[in-house]
Design a protein around this motif. Structure first.
Motif, PDB file in Angstrom:
ATOM      1  N   LEU A 131       0.825  -1.203   0.000  1.00 48.52           N
ATOM      2  CA  LEU A 131       0.000   0.000   0.000  1.00 48.52           C
ATOM      3  C   LEU A 131       0.863   1.260   0.000  1.00 48.52           C
ATOM      4  CD1 LEU A 131      -2.719  -1.126   2.576  1.00 48.52           C
ATOM      5  CD2 LEU A 131      -2.782  -1.258   0.081  1.00 48.52           C
ATOM      6  N   ILE A 132       1.966   1.232   0.763  1.00 45.43           N
ATOM      7  CA  ILE A 132       2.896   2.366   0.734  1.00 45.43           C
ATOM      8  C   ILE A 132       3.528   2.491  -0.650  1.00 45.43           C
ATOM      9  CG2 ILE A 132       5.038   3.308   1.697  1.00 45.43           C
ATOM     10  CD1 ILE A 132       4.313   1.883   4.331  1.00 45.43           C
ATOM     11  N   ALA A 133       3.911   1.343  -1.222  1.00 44.94           N
ATOM     12  CA  ALA A 133       4.467   1.365  -2.574  1.00 44.94           C
ATOM     13  C   ALA A 133       3.439   1.860  -3.581  1.00 44.94           C
ATOM     14  CB  ALA A 133       4.948  -0.041  -2.960  1.00 44.94           C
ATOM     15  N   LEU A 134       2.157   1.566  -3.327  1.00 46.10           N
ATOM     16  CA  LEU A 134       1.101   2.072  -4.201  1.00 46.10           C
ATOM     17  C   LEU A 134       1.056   3.600  -4.154  1.00 46.10           C
ATOM     18  CD1 LEU A 134      -1.310   1.473  -6.043  1.00 46.10           C
ATOM     19  CD2 LEU A 134      -2.735   1.322  -3.993  1.00 46.10           C
ATOM     20  N   GLY A 135       1.288   4.169  -2.968  1.00 45.95           N
ATOM     21  CA  GLY A 135       1.394   5.629  -2.874  1.00 45.95           C
ATOM     22  C   GLY A 135       2.532   6.146  -3.735  1.00 45.95           C
ATOM     23  N   GLY A 136       3.663   5.411  -3.723  1.00 46.73           N
ATOM     24  CA  GLY A 136       4.776   5.788  -4.588  1.00 46.73           C
ATOM     25  C   GLY A 136       4.407   5.705  -6.057  1.00 46.73           C
ATOM     26  N   MET A 137       3.654   4.651  -6.430  1.00 47.95           N
ATOM     27  CA  MET A 137       3.191   4.531  -7.809  1.00 47.95           C
ATOM     28  C   MET A 137       2.265   5.691  -8.176  1.00 47.95           C
ATOM     29  SD  MET A 137       4.330   1.902  -9.609  1.00 47.95           S
ATOM     30  CE  MET A 137       5.923   2.465  -8.987  1.00 47.95           C
ATOM     31  N   GLY A 138       1.433   6.098  -7.202  1.00 47.66           N
ATOM     32  CA  GLY A 138       0.584   7.264  -7.450  1.00 47.66           C
ATOM     33  C   GLY A 138       1.419   8.504  -7.733  1.00 47.66           C
ATOM     34  N   GLY A 139       2.471   8.698  -6.935  1.00 44.80           N
ATOM     35  CA  GLY A 139       3.368   9.818  -7.187  1.00 44.80           C
ATOM     36  C   GLY A 139       4.108   9.689  -8.502  1.00 44.80           C
ATOM     37  N   ALA A 140       4.451   8.440  -8.840  1.00 43.32           N
ATOM     38  CA  ALA A 140       5.170   8.196 -10.083  1.00 43.32           C
ATOM     39  C   ALA A 140       4.272   8.383 -11.308  1.00 43.32           C
ATOM     40  CB  ALA A 140       5.749   6.776 -10.075  1.00 43.32           C
ATOM     41  N   ILE A 141       2.958   8.298 -11.118  1.00 44.45           N
ATOM     42  CA  ILE A 141       2.020   8.619 -12.194  1.00 44.45           C
ATOM     43  C   ILE A 141       1.729  10.117 -12.214  1.00 44.45           C
ATOM     44  CG2 ILE A 141      -0.368   8.301 -12.992  1.00 44.45           C
ATOM     45  CD1 ILE A 141      -0.203   5.445 -11.851  1.00 44.45           C
ATOM     46  N   PHE A 142       1.542  10.697 -11.032  1.00 43.76           N
ATOM     47  CA  PHE A 142       1.258  12.127 -10.939  1.00 43.76           C
ATOM     48  C   PHE A 142       2.437  12.959 -11.442  1.00 43.76           C
ATOM     49  CE2 PHE A 142       1.432  16.109  -8.464  1.00 43.76           C
ATOM     50  CZ  PHE A 142       0.223  16.685  -8.856  1.00 43.76           C
ATOM     51  N   GLY A 143       3.673  12.527 -11.120  1.00 40.03           N
ATOM     52  CA  GLY A 143       4.855  13.280 -11.543  1.00 40.03           C
ATOM     53  C   GLY A 143       4.936  13.459 -13.045  1.00 40.03           C
ATOM     54  N   PRO A 144       4.856  12.368 -13.846  1.00 40.78           N
ATOM     55  CA  PRO A 144       4.871  12.532 -15.303  1.00 40.78           C
ATOM     56  C   PRO A 144       3.691  13.343 -15.842  1.00 40.78           C
ATOM     57  CG  PRO A 144       5.440  10.284 -14.730  1.00 40.78           C
ATOM     58  CD  PRO A 144       5.007  10.964 -13.459  1.00 40.78           C
ATOM     59  N   LEU A 145       2.491  13.182 -15.234  1.00 34.15           N
ATOM     60  CA  LEU A 145       1.345  13.977 -15.692  1.00 34.15           C
ATOM     61  C   LEU A 145       1.593  15.465 -15.456  1.00 34.15           C
ATOM     62  CD1 LEU A 145      -1.678  11.799 -14.463  1.00 34.15           C
ATOM     63  CD2 LEU A 145      -0.952  12.193 -16.832  1.00 34.15           C
ATOM     64  N   LEU A 146       2.133  15.780 -14.272  1.00 33.59           N
ATOM     65  CA  LEU A 146       2.444  17.175 -13.966  1.00 33.59           C
ATOM     66  C   LEU A 146       3.557  17.690 -14.872  1.00 33.59           C
ATOM     67  CD1 LEU A 146       1.734  19.502 -12.053  1.00 33.59           C
ATOM     68  CD2 LEU A 146       3.529  18.687 -10.506  1.00 33.59           C
TER      69      LEU A 146
END
Length: 407
Positions: A131-146
């Motif tokens: 679940l913590i790694a999923l948060g990282g994946m969320g950031g890793a998706i948000f970062g490229p979108l931003l």
């Protein structure tokens, strides 16, 4: 929740600048990657005793604060260099920035997970690390979108400032987590581990689990770096300017992290809880065998995916990375909760920094040699499939290492 949000910010900050780094690699092609990785490996060797001293003598809270603050300051310091990129040259700036980002990524992420292994027990880790790694994946998706949006609004250089802001917020959360953990332990401050500066290197030879982790790192890195080197040549041949290359690598990161998030939402947590963390190492290796055999048979041509023609090399890169981030990483970090604290910080850090970058040097040099000898993409895919087979065997042994504490 705090850990998940902190990792979201860490990965969002990193993935804002990752396409900037990768477009510099794509500007010069795979022939310069041995130079990039060689310098990175040398820097890692220089930093290993420094980090070992900090771990041994500095409290956990100061270790987090000093390490993250150092990288935040460096990010801001790179802004003038990118504003003058045309005068400096892509190769010179590429070497410096590529090395720095590679060091930044490994130390910041490795330190984060060492800290997580410090505040969660093994049974907890198997449930919450995905679940913590999923948060990282969320950031890793948000970062490229931003990045996709900001790239045309602010430009490449200003992305570094936004990234440093995300890392600063992550540091505040980590310091709060450390303080909460210390209060839960009766107000006891987590001091340095003591021991030698080179304890991480020494433990590599004395602990079977760390040896398996080092071998798995080298073999897994062989597959990932092979895919990255082939993609660098593809990007150099198909994209002429840095904005197009940055956008292309940004899209690859977006697809990779979407796959990683999907795995963590579906398969990874179930696999780790039901069958143990060891299987989280084996399954990605089996997937890599299949992918590399496809490359060996079909070469670098396009394949039809969701009605679109997609380069097979891009599919291989996205899938190998997606499984590495979405399954292998949470499994590895769950296993590290079953080793002593000194191993958790010093040994883990050495494997995930110096050993990793040694693998990069070895693989990129090998790819260059194979290309010089006339080995094509198909031949490299077949060699990679053999490496993935060895990786599956080592992964199975690592999950059963005799020096792991009982789960």
């Amino acid at each position: 929740m705090l850990s998940t949000l902190a990792f979201f910010l860490v990965m969002a900050g990193y993935y804002m600048i990752r396409p900037v780094r990768d477009q510099l690699g794509g500007a010069v092609g795979s022939q310069s990657l041995p130079l990039f990785y060689g310098v990175t490996f040398a820097v890692m060797l220089l930093l290993t005793p420094v980090f070992g001293w900090l771990v041994a003598h500095v409290s956990r809270r100061r270790l987090l604060a000093w390490s993250y603050s150092f990288f935040i300051v460096c990010l801001v310091a790179f802004v003038p260099a990118f504003l003058a990129q045309e005068r400096i040259g892509a190769k010179l700036l590429g070497v410096v920035f590529y090395v720095w980002v590679s060091v930044f990524n490994l130390f910041v992420v490795s330190l984060f997970w060492s800290f997580m292994a410090d505040i969660f027990a093994s049974q907890q880790a198997r449930r919450v690390f995905p679940l913590i790694a999923l948060g990282g994946m969320g950031g890793a998706i948000f970062g490229p979108l931003l990045t996709r949006w900001l790239l045309h609004v602010l430009g490449v250089a200003q992305l570094l400032v936004v990234s440093s802001g995300a890392l600063g917020l992550a540091l505040l959360l980590l310091l709060q987590l450390s303080a909460r953990d210390e209060r839960a332990a009766g107000g006891q401050t987590m001091q340095g581990t003591g021991g030698s500066l080179w304890a991480g290197v020494r433990e590599l030879w004395s602990r079977p689990f760390l040896r398996y982790m080092a071998m798995l790192m080298l073999l897994g890195d062989g597959i990932g770096t092979l895919a990255y080197a082939l993609m660098a040549d593809f990007a150099k041949a198909h994209f002429a300017d840095r904005v197009a290359r940055t956008s292309f690598y940004n899209d690859l990161d977006l697809a990779t992290n979407a796959l990683g998030a999907l795995l963590q939402l579906t398969l990874t947590r179930w696999l780790l809880v039901r069958f143990g963390a060891g299987w989280g190492l084996v399954v990605p290796a089996l997937v890599n065998i299949g992918l590399l055999l496809m490359v060996a048979v079909f070469g670098p041509g396009d394949m039809l995916l969701l009605g679109m023609a997609v380069p097979l090399l891009a599919v291989m890169l996205v899938t190998t990375r997606g499984f590495a981030y979405g399954m292998t990483k949470p499994a590895v970090d769950a296993l590290y909760t079953r080793v002593p604290r000194e191993t958790r910080y010093k040994g883990k850090n050495f494997v995930e920094t110096a050993v990793w970058r040694f693998g990069d040097v070895l693989v990129t040099s090998g790819v260059s040699l194979l290309a010089w000898l006339g080995v094509g993409v198909g031949g490299m895919g077949l060699i990679g499939a053999g490496v993935a087979t060895m990786s599956a065997w080592v992964a199975r042994r690592a999950g059963r290492s005799p020096d792991l504490a009982r789960d």
